[in-house]
Design a protein around this motif. Structure first.
Motif, PDB file in Angstrom:
ATOM      1  N   MET A  48       0.288   5.622 -16.304  1.00  0.00           N
ATOM      2  CA  MET A  48       1.265   5.411 -15.215  1.00  0.00           C
ATOM      3  C   MET A  48       0.962   5.817 -14.017  1.00  0.00           C
ATOM      4  SD  MET A  48       4.014   3.851 -15.813  1.00  0.00           S
ATOM      5  CE  MET A  48       4.835   3.100 -17.115  1.00  0.00           C
ATOM      6  N   MET A  49      -0.086   7.009 -13.882  1.00  0.00           N
ATOM      7  CA  MET A  49      -0.541   7.496 -12.579  1.00  0.00           C
ATOM      8  C   MET A  49      -1.624   6.992 -11.940  1.00  0.00           C
ATOM      9  SD  MET A  49       2.267   9.131 -12.015  1.00  0.00           S
ATOM     10  CE  MET A  49       1.768   9.629 -10.432  1.00  0.00           C
ATOM     11  N   LYS A  50      -2.371   6.048 -12.675  1.00  0.00           N
ATOM     12  CA  LYS A  50      -3.492   5.563 -12.070  1.00  0.00           C
ATOM     13  C   LYS A  50      -3.077   4.600 -10.793  1.00  0.00           C
ATOM     14  CE  LYS A  50      -6.285   4.841 -16.226  1.00  0.00           C
ATOM     15  NZ  LYS A  50      -6.905   3.906 -17.104  1.00  0.00           N
ATOM     16  N   PRO A  51      -3.962   4.570 -10.019  1.00  0.00           N
ATOM     17  CA  PRO A  51      -3.696   3.745  -8.491  1.00  0.00           C
ATOM     18  C   PRO A  51      -3.491   2.459  -8.794  1.00  0.00           C
ATOM     19  CG  PRO A  51      -5.610   5.268  -8.271  1.00  0.00           C
ATOM     20  CD  PRO A  51      -5.215   5.180  -9.824  1.00  0.00           C
ATOM     21  N   VAL A  52      -2.818   1.694  -8.206  1.00  0.00           N
ATOM     22  CA  VAL A  52      -2.461   0.292  -8.445  1.00  0.00           C
ATOM     23  C   VAL A  52      -2.680  -0.532  -7.073  1.00  0.00           C
ATOM     24  CG1 VAL A  52      -0.735  -1.412  -8.603  1.00  0.00           C
ATOM     25  CG2 VAL A  52      -0.297   0.808  -9.982  1.00  0.00           C
ATOM     26  N   ALA A  53      -3.817  -1.221  -7.038  1.00  0.00           N
ATOM     27  CA  ALA A  53      -4.064  -2.225  -5.918  1.00  0.00           C
ATOM     28  C   ALA A  53      -2.923  -2.970  -5.512  1.00  0.00           C
ATOM     29  CB  ALA A  53      -5.258  -2.619  -6.172  1.00  0.00           C
ATOM     30  N   ARG A  54      -2.495  -2.967  -4.270  1.00  0.00           N
ATOM     31  CA  ARG A  54      -1.419  -4.076  -3.841  1.00  0.00           C
ATOM     32  C   ARG A  54      -2.050  -4.455  -2.360  1.00  0.00           C
ATOM     33  NH1 ARG A  54       4.016  -0.846  -3.670  1.00  0.00           N
ATOM     34  NH2 ARG A  54       2.799   0.331  -2.027  1.00  0.00           N
ATOM     35  N   THR A  55      -1.755  -5.836  -2.282  1.00  0.00           N
ATOM     36  CA  THR A  55      -1.927  -6.405  -0.919  1.00  0.00           C
ATOM     37  C   THR A  55      -0.800  -6.337  -0.335  1.00  0.00           C
ATOM     38  OG1 THR A  55      -1.029  -8.478  -1.934  1.00  0.00           O
ATOM     39  CG2 THR A  55      -3.419  -8.307  -2.070  1.00  0.00           C
ATOM     40  N   MET A  56      -0.990  -6.721   1.037  1.00  0.00           N
ATOM     41  CA  MET A  56       0.073  -6.654   2.041  1.00  0.00           C
ATOM     42  C   MET A  56       1.086  -7.548   1.768  1.00  0.00           C
ATOM     43  SD  MET A  56       1.698  -5.145   4.457  1.00  0.00           S
ATOM     44  CE  MET A  56       0.497  -4.221   5.675  1.00  0.00           C
ATOM     45  N   TRP A  57       0.652  -8.482   1.267  1.00  0.00           N
ATOM     46  CA  TRP A  57       1.789  -9.829   0.947  1.00  0.00           C
ATOM     47  C   TRP A  57       2.342  -9.455  -0.103  1.00  0.00           C
ATOM     48  CZ3 TRP A  57       4.164 -13.775   2.424  1.00  0.00           C
ATOM     49  CH2 TRP A  57       4.688 -14.718   1.546  1.00  0.00           C
ATOM     50  N   ASN A  58       1.857  -8.934  -1.229  1.00  0.00           N
ATOM     51  CA  ASN A  58       2.604  -8.573  -2.583  1.00  0.00           C
ATOM     52  C   ASN A  58       3.672  -7.362  -2.102  1.00  0.00           C
ATOM     53  OD1 ASN A  58       1.524 -10.192  -4.163  1.00  0.00           O
ATOM     54  ND2 ASN A  58       0.412  -8.809  -4.996  1.00  0.00           N
ATOM     55  N   LYS A  59       3.176  -6.306  -1.125  1.00  0.00           N
ATOM     56  CA  LYS A  59       4.259  -5.488  -0.578  1.00  0.00           C
ATOM     57  C   LYS A  59       5.463  -5.948  -0.149  1.00  0.00           C
ATOM     58  CE  LYS A  59       5.716  -1.293   0.301  1.00  0.00           C
ATOM     59  NZ  LYS A  59       6.406  -0.640  -0.586  1.00  0.00           N
ATOM     60  N   VAL A  60       5.438  -7.167   0.857  1.00  0.00           N
ATOM     61  CA  VAL A  60       6.467  -7.565   1.415  1.00  0.00           C
ATOM     62  C   VAL A  60       7.171  -8.630   0.451  1.00  0.00           C
ATOM     63  CG1 VAL A  60       6.889  -9.838   3.052  1.00  0.00           C
ATOM     64  CG2 VAL A  60       5.054  -8.091   3.597  1.00  0.00           C
ATOM     65  N   ARG A  61       6.530  -9.023  -0.410  1.00  0.00           N
ATOM     66  CA  ARG A  61       7.400  -9.627  -1.561  1.00  0.00           C
ATOM     67  C   ARG A  61       8.209  -8.880  -2.423  1.00  0.00           C
ATOM     68  NH1 ARG A  61       2.900 -13.518  -4.383  1.00  0.00           N
ATOM     69  NH2 ARG A  61       4.290 -13.005  -5.981  1.00  0.00           N
ATOM     70  N   GLU A  62       7.635  -7.556  -2.652  1.00  0.00           N
ATOM     71  CA  GLU A  62       8.099  -6.515  -3.315  1.00  0.00           C
ATOM     72  C   GLU A  62       9.508  -5.956  -2.361  1.00  0.00           C
ATOM     73  OE1 GLU A  62       5.863  -3.265  -3.923  1.00  0.00           O
ATOM     74  OE2 GLU A  62       4.372  -4.309  -5.066  1.00  0.00           O
ATOM     75  N   LEU A  63       9.285  -5.648  -1.160  1.00  0.00           N
ATOM     76  CA  LEU A  63      10.603  -5.448  -0.421  1.00  0.00           C
ATOM     77  C   LEU A  63      11.534  -6.698  -0.093  1.00  0.00           C
ATOM     78  CD1 LEU A  63       8.344  -3.673   2.364  1.00  0.00           C
ATOM     79  CD2 LEU A  63       9.716  -2.556   0.813  1.00  0.00           C
ATOM     80  N   ALA A  64      11.371  -7.643  -0.186  1.00  0.00           N
ATOM     81  CA  ALA A  64      12.057  -8.681  -0.273  1.00  0.00           C
ATOM     82  C   ALA A  64      12.802  -9.014  -1.764  1.00  0.00           C
ATOM     83  CB  ALA A  64      11.418  -9.979   0.245  1.00  0.00           C
ATOM     84  N   GLY A  65      12.210  -8.496  -2.631  1.00  0.00           N
ATOM     85  CA  GLY A  65      13.027  -8.450  -3.981  1.00  0.00           C
ATOM     86  C   GLY A  65      12.391  -9.672  -4.826  1.00  0.00           C
ATOM     87  N   PHE A  66      11.312 -10.465  -4.281  1.00  0.00           N
ATOM     88  CA  PHE A  66      10.984 -11.441  -5.264  1.00  0.00           C
ATOM     89  C   PHE A  66       9.967 -11.024  -6.054  1.00  0.00           C
ATOM     90  CE2 PHE A  66      11.391 -13.329  -0.676  1.00  0.00           C
ATOM     91  CZ  PHE A  66      12.494 -14.202  -0.993  1.00  0.00           C
ATOM     92  N   ILE A  67       9.406 -10.007  -6.131  1.00  0.00           N
ATOM     93  CA  ILE A  67       8.549  -9.221  -7.413  1.00  0.00           C
ATOM     94  C   ILE A  67       8.899  -7.822  -7.457  1.00  0.00           C
ATOM     95  CG2 ILE A  67       6.613 -11.316  -7.150  1.00  0.00           C
ATOM     96  CD1 ILE A  67       5.081  -8.842  -5.902  1.00  0.00           C
ATOM     97  N   PRO A  68       8.840  -7.570  -8.706  1.00  0.00           N
ATOM     98  CA  PRO A  68       9.150  -6.037  -9.080  1.00  0.00           C
ATOM     99  C   PRO A  68       8.039  -5.201  -8.444  1.00  0.00           C
ATOM    100  CG  PRO A  68       8.465  -6.793 -10.847  1.00  0.00           C
ATOM    101  CD  PRO A  68       8.456  -8.027  -9.973  1.00  0.00           C
ATOM    102  N   SER A  69       8.365  -3.969  -7.965  1.00  0.00           N
ATOM    103  CA  SER A  69       7.310  -2.987  -7.628  1.00  0.00           C
ATOM    104  C   SER A  69       6.619  -2.544  -9.026  1.00  0.00           C
ATOM    105  CB  SER A  69       7.979  -1.810  -7.102  1.00  0.00           C
ATOM    106  OG  SER A  69       7.051  -0.726  -7.129  1.00  0.00           O
ATOM    107  N   PRO A  70       5.325  -2.284  -9.014  1.00  0.00           N
ATOM    108  CA  PRO A  70       4.517  -1.887  -9.942  1.00  0.00           C
ATOM    109  C   PRO A  70       5.059  -0.388 -10.481  1.00  0.00           C
ATOM    110  CG  PRO A  70       3.094  -1.945  -8.082  1.00  0.00           C
ATOM    111  CD  PRO A  70       4.514  -2.422  -7.639  1.00  0.00           C
ATOM    112  N   TRP A  71       5.808   0.306  -9.903  1.00  0.00           N
ATOM    113  CA  TRP A  71       6.225   1.622 -10.563  1.00  0.00           C
ATOM    114  C   TRP A  71       7.890   1.329 -10.920  1.00  0.00           C
ATOM    115  CZ3 TRP A  71       3.265   1.272  -6.176  1.00  0.00           C
ATOM    116  CH2 TRP A  71       2.084   1.795  -6.206  1.00  0.00           C
ATOM    117  N   ALA A  72       8.503   0.214 -10.842  1.00  0.00           N
ATOM    118  CA  ALA A  72       9.712  -0.359 -11.545  1.00  0.00           C
ATOM    119  C   ALA A  72       9.808   0.033 -12.851  1.00  0.00           C
ATOM    120  CB  ALA A  72      10.124  -1.240 -11.049  1.00  0.00           C
ATOM    121  N   TRP A  73      10.827   0.840 -13.376  1.00  0.00           N
ATOM    122  CA  TRP A  73      11.011   0.969 -14.841  1.00  0.00           C
ATOM    123  C   TRP A  73      12.352   0.812 -15.050  1.00  0.00           C
ATOM    124  CZ3 TRP A  73      13.245   5.938 -15.331  1.00  0.00           C
ATOM    125  CH2 TRP A  73      13.222   6.729 -14.609  1.00  0.00           C
TER     126      TRP A  73
END
Length: 73
Positions: A48-73
């Protein structure tokens, strides 16, 4: 993050229910875990603590609620 001060290990929240811990627990941040030098309690926490690569586009989609965060559980 959950610290077990007796065993000197940390647990990622998604792994907490399966962890074998004592009663001397505290909740903290990742920075505090790194300062103490505790080890991961299990392979689940280490994974769970391994780094997760994220693109800026995916970060925007996470913030908008279109995709879950990699840390969502």
């Amino acid at each position: 993050m959950i610290l077990d001060h007796t065993l000197q290990v940390y647990v990622a929240p998604p792994c907490f229910n399966d962890a074998d811990l004592t009663n001397y627990l505290t909740e903290t941040t990742w920075n505090k875990v790194a300062e103490r030098g505790y080890e991961p309690e299990s392979a689940c926490t280490a994974e769970m603590m391994k780094p997760v690569a994220r693109t800026m586009w995916n970060k925007v989609r996470e913030l908008a609620g279109f995709i879950p965060s990699p840390w969502a559980w």
